[in-house]
Design a protein around this motif. Structure first.
Motif, PDB file in Angstrom:
ATOM      1  N   MET A 117      36.658  40.178  28.867  1.00  0.00           N
ATOM      2  CA  MET A 117      36.174  39.703  29.843  1.00  0.00           C
ATOM      3  C   MET A 117      34.796  40.269  30.497  1.00  0.00           C
ATOM      4  O   MET A 117      34.638  41.751  30.256  1.00  0.00           O
ATOM      5  N   ASN A 118      33.794  39.413  30.815  1.00  0.00           N
ATOM      6  CA  ASN A 118      32.596  40.498  31.003  1.00  0.00           C
ATOM      7  C   ASN A 118      32.235  39.962  32.446  1.00  0.00           C
ATOM      8  O   ASN A 118      31.078  40.517  32.990  1.00  0.00           O
ATOM      9  N   THR A 119      32.787  39.003  33.371  1.00  0.00           N
ATOM     10  CA  THR A 119      32.263  38.510  34.954  1.00  0.00           C
ATOM     11  C   THR A 119      33.605  39.037  35.440  1.00  0.00           C
ATOM     12  O   THR A 119      34.732  38.740  35.039  1.00  0.00           O
ATOM     13  N   ILE A 120      33.358  38.982  36.810  1.00  0.00           N
ATOM     14  CA  ILE A 120      34.433  38.935  37.912  1.00  0.00           C
ATOM     15  C   ILE A 120      33.787  38.275  39.091  1.00  0.00           C
ATOM     16  O   ILE A 120      32.648  38.498  39.333  1.00  0.00           O
ATOM     17  N   ARG A 121      34.548  37.365  39.830  1.00  0.00           N
ATOM     18  CA  ARG A 121      34.229  36.773  40.873  1.00  0.00           C
ATOM     19  C   ARG A 121      34.818  37.372  42.314  1.00  0.00           C
ATOM     20  O   ARG A 121      36.021  37.433  42.332  1.00  0.00           O
ATOM     21  N   PRO A 122      33.847  37.703  43.139  1.00  0.00           N
ATOM     22  CA  PRO A 122      34.658  38.367  44.486  1.00  0.00           C
ATOM     23  C   PRO A 122      35.245  37.030  45.142  1.00  0.00           C
ATOM     24  O   PRO A 122      34.589  35.875  45.321  1.00  0.00           O
ATOM     25  N   GLU A 123      36.282  37.427  45.775  1.00  0.00           N
ATOM     26  CA  GLU A 123      37.118  36.504  47.061  1.00  0.00           C
ATOM     27  C   GLU A 123      37.342  37.510  47.808  1.00  0.00           C
ATOM     28  O   GLU A 123      38.303  38.383  47.595  1.00  0.00           O
ATOM     29  N   PHE A 124      36.845  37.244  49.104  1.00  0.00           N
ATOM     30  CA  PHE A 124      37.389  38.047  50.249  1.00  0.00           C
ATOM     31  C   PHE A 124      38.479  37.438  50.945  1.00  0.00           C
ATOM     32  O   PHE A 124      38.459  36.309  51.051  1.00  0.00           O
ATOM     33  N   VAL A 125      39.467  38.260  50.913  1.00  0.00           N
ATOM     34  CA  VAL A 125      40.907  37.797  51.608  1.00  0.00           C
ATOM     35  C   VAL A 125      41.265  38.492  52.785  1.00  0.00           C
ATOM     36  O   VAL A 125      40.793  39.737  52.848  1.00  0.00           O
ATOM     37  N   GLU A 126      42.119  38.333  53.593  1.00  0.00           N
ATOM     38  CA  GLU A 126      42.747  39.100  54.742  1.00  0.00           C
ATOM     39  C   GLU A 126      43.693  40.119  54.338  1.00  0.00           C
ATOM     40  O   GLU A 126      43.447  41.201  54.582  1.00  0.00           O
ATOM     41  N   SER A 127      44.612  39.704  53.074  1.00  0.00           N
ATOM     42  CA  SER A 127      45.396  40.533  52.405  1.00  0.00           C
ATOM     43  C   SER A 127      45.643  40.154  51.095  1.00  0.00           C
ATOM     44  O   SER A 127      45.235  38.961  50.673  1.00  0.00           O
ATOM     45  N   ALA A 128      46.059  41.071  50.314  1.00  0.00           N
ATOM     46  CA  ALA A 128      46.274  40.871  48.930  1.00  0.00           C
ATOM     47  C   ALA A 128      47.286  39.773  48.583  1.00  0.00           C
ATOM     48  O   ALA A 128      48.256  39.455  49.160  1.00  0.00           O
ATOM     49  N   PRO A 129      46.768  38.723  47.540  1.00  0.00           N
ATOM     50  CA  PRO A 129      47.912  37.689  47.302  1.00  0.00           C
ATOM     51  C   PRO A 129      48.939  38.357  46.493  1.00  0.00           C
ATOM     52  O   PRO A 129      48.863  39.331  45.804  1.00  0.00           O
ATOM     53  N   ILE A 130      49.923  37.584  46.357  1.00  0.00           N
ATOM     54  CA  ILE A 130      51.180  38.090  45.643  1.00  0.00           C
ATOM     55  C   ILE A 130      50.868  37.824  44.324  1.00  0.00           C
ATOM     56  O   ILE A 130      51.168  38.727  43.295  1.00  0.00           O
ATOM     57  N   THR A 131      50.248  36.857  43.701  1.00  0.00           N
ATOM     58  CA  THR A 131      49.773  36.660  42.279  1.00  0.00           C
ATOM     59  C   THR A 131      48.200  36.828  42.226  1.00  0.00           C
ATOM     60  O   THR A 131      47.528  35.912  42.880  1.00  0.00           O
ATOM     61  N   LEU A 132      47.855  37.762  41.099  1.00  0.00           N
ATOM     62  CA  LEU A 132      46.348  37.810  41.032  1.00  0.00           C
ATOM     63  C   LEU A 132      45.895  36.907  39.849  1.00  0.00           C
ATOM     64  O   LEU A 132      46.761  36.741  38.888  1.00  0.00           O
ATOM     65  N   SER A 133      44.843  36.366  39.895  1.00  0.00           N
ATOM     66  CA  SER A 133      44.410  35.572  38.926  1.00  0.00           C
ATOM     67  C   SER A 133      43.342  36.431  38.120  1.00  0.00           C
ATOM     68  O   SER A 133      42.511  37.213  38.617  1.00  0.00           O
ATOM     69  N   PRO A 134      43.060  36.229  36.820  1.00  0.00           N
ATOM     70  CA  PRO A 134      42.293  37.099  35.881  1.00  0.00           C
ATOM     71  C   PRO A 134      40.631  36.580  36.454  1.00  0.00           C
ATOM     72  O   PRO A 134      40.515  35.348  36.774  1.00  0.00           O
ATOM     73  N   GLY A 135      39.682  37.701  36.310  1.00  0.00           N
ATOM     74  CA  GLY A 135      38.545  37.390  36.669  1.00  0.00           C
ATOM     75  C   GLY A 135      38.158  37.362  38.233  1.00  0.00           C
ATOM     76  O   GLY A 135      37.048  36.837  38.509  1.00  0.00           O
ATOM     77  N   VAL A 136      39.220  37.822  38.951  1.00  0.00           N
ATOM     78  CA  VAL A 136      38.837  37.607  40.640  1.00  0.00           C
ATOM     79  C   VAL A 136      39.071  38.861  40.933  1.00  0.00           C
ATOM     80  O   VAL A 136      39.907  39.542  40.826  1.00  0.00           O
ATOM     81  N   LEU A 137      37.887  39.441  41.549  1.00  0.00           N
ATOM     82  CA  LEU A 137      37.997  40.771  42.489  1.00  0.00           C
ATOM     83  C   LEU A 137      38.403  40.227  43.958  1.00  0.00           C
ATOM     84  O   LEU A 137      37.632  39.681  44.545  1.00  0.00           O
ATOM     85  N   TYR A 138      39.735  40.596  44.480  1.00  0.00           N
ATOM     86  CA  TYR A 138      40.082  40.172  45.715  1.00  0.00           C
ATOM     87  C   TYR A 138      39.689  41.473  46.649  1.00  0.00           C
ATOM     88  O   TYR A 138      40.106  42.736  46.400  1.00  0.00           O
ATOM     89  N   ILE A 139      39.014  41.422  47.702  1.00  0.00           N
ATOM     90  CA  ILE A 139      38.491  42.132  48.781  1.00  0.00           C
ATOM     91  C   ILE A 139      38.805  41.872  50.023  1.00  0.00           C
ATOM     92  O   ILE A 139      38.797  40.869  50.748  1.00  0.00           O
ATOM     93  N   SER A 140      39.760  42.971  50.380  1.00  0.00           N
ATOM     94  CA  SER A 140      40.149  42.970  51.896  1.00  0.00           C
ATOM     95  C   SER A 140      39.309  43.911  52.647  1.00  0.00           C
ATOM     96  O   SER A 140      39.551  45.125  52.717  1.00  0.00           O
ATOM     97  N   GLU A 141      38.419  43.341  53.384  1.00  0.00           N
ATOM     98  CA  GLU A 141      37.653  44.208  54.371  1.00  0.00           C
ATOM     99  C   GLU A 141      38.911  44.897  55.313  1.00  0.00           C
ATOM    100  O   GLU A 141      38.441  46.076  55.815  1.00  0.00           O
ATOM    101  N   ARG A 142      39.684  44.109  55.869  1.00  0.00           N
ATOM    102  CA  ARG A 142      40.465  44.593  56.879  1.00  0.00           C
ATOM    103  C   ARG A 142      41.315  45.632  56.523  1.00  0.00           C
ATOM    104  O   ARG A 142      41.569  46.707  57.361  1.00  0.00           O
TER     105      ARG A 142
END
Length: 87
Positions: A1-26
């Motif tokens: 994998m060479n890229t990652i897509r940011p996704e801003f979330v309130e809290s962490a999802p139970i299941t993570l998807s490959p290639g997604v960077l989950y960001i919780s500013e809270r």
């Protein structure tokens, strides 16, 4: 994998998807699945003393590098402008 897509979330999802960077500013945390494909969940606490998130619109970078020394894969990489830069 060479890229990652940011996704801003309130809290962490139970299941993570490959290639997604989950960001919780809270909760000042970013997490993703290891980009090597091993399936390990990588959690990076955001703070000046740990990892810092830099955002330019929909493009993000994390500093410093991420070293997964406790995982079997022992992968080491940077996240720079939505790209995985392998060390």
């Amino acid at each position: 994998m060479n890229t990652i897509r940011p996704e801003f979330v309130e809290s962490a999802p139970i299941t993570l998807s490959p290639g997604v960077l989950y960001i919780s500013e809270r909760f000042k945390t970013a997490l993703h699945l290891c980009p090597c494909g091993c399936g390990e969940k990588v959690v990076t606490p955001l703070s000046p003393a740990r990892w810092q998130l830099f955002r330019d619109g929909s493009v993000v970078s994390l500093h410093p590098s991420i070293g997964n020394w406790d995982y079997a894969c022992r992968s080491h990489y940077f996240i720079r402008r939505n790209r995985i830069v392998w060390c």
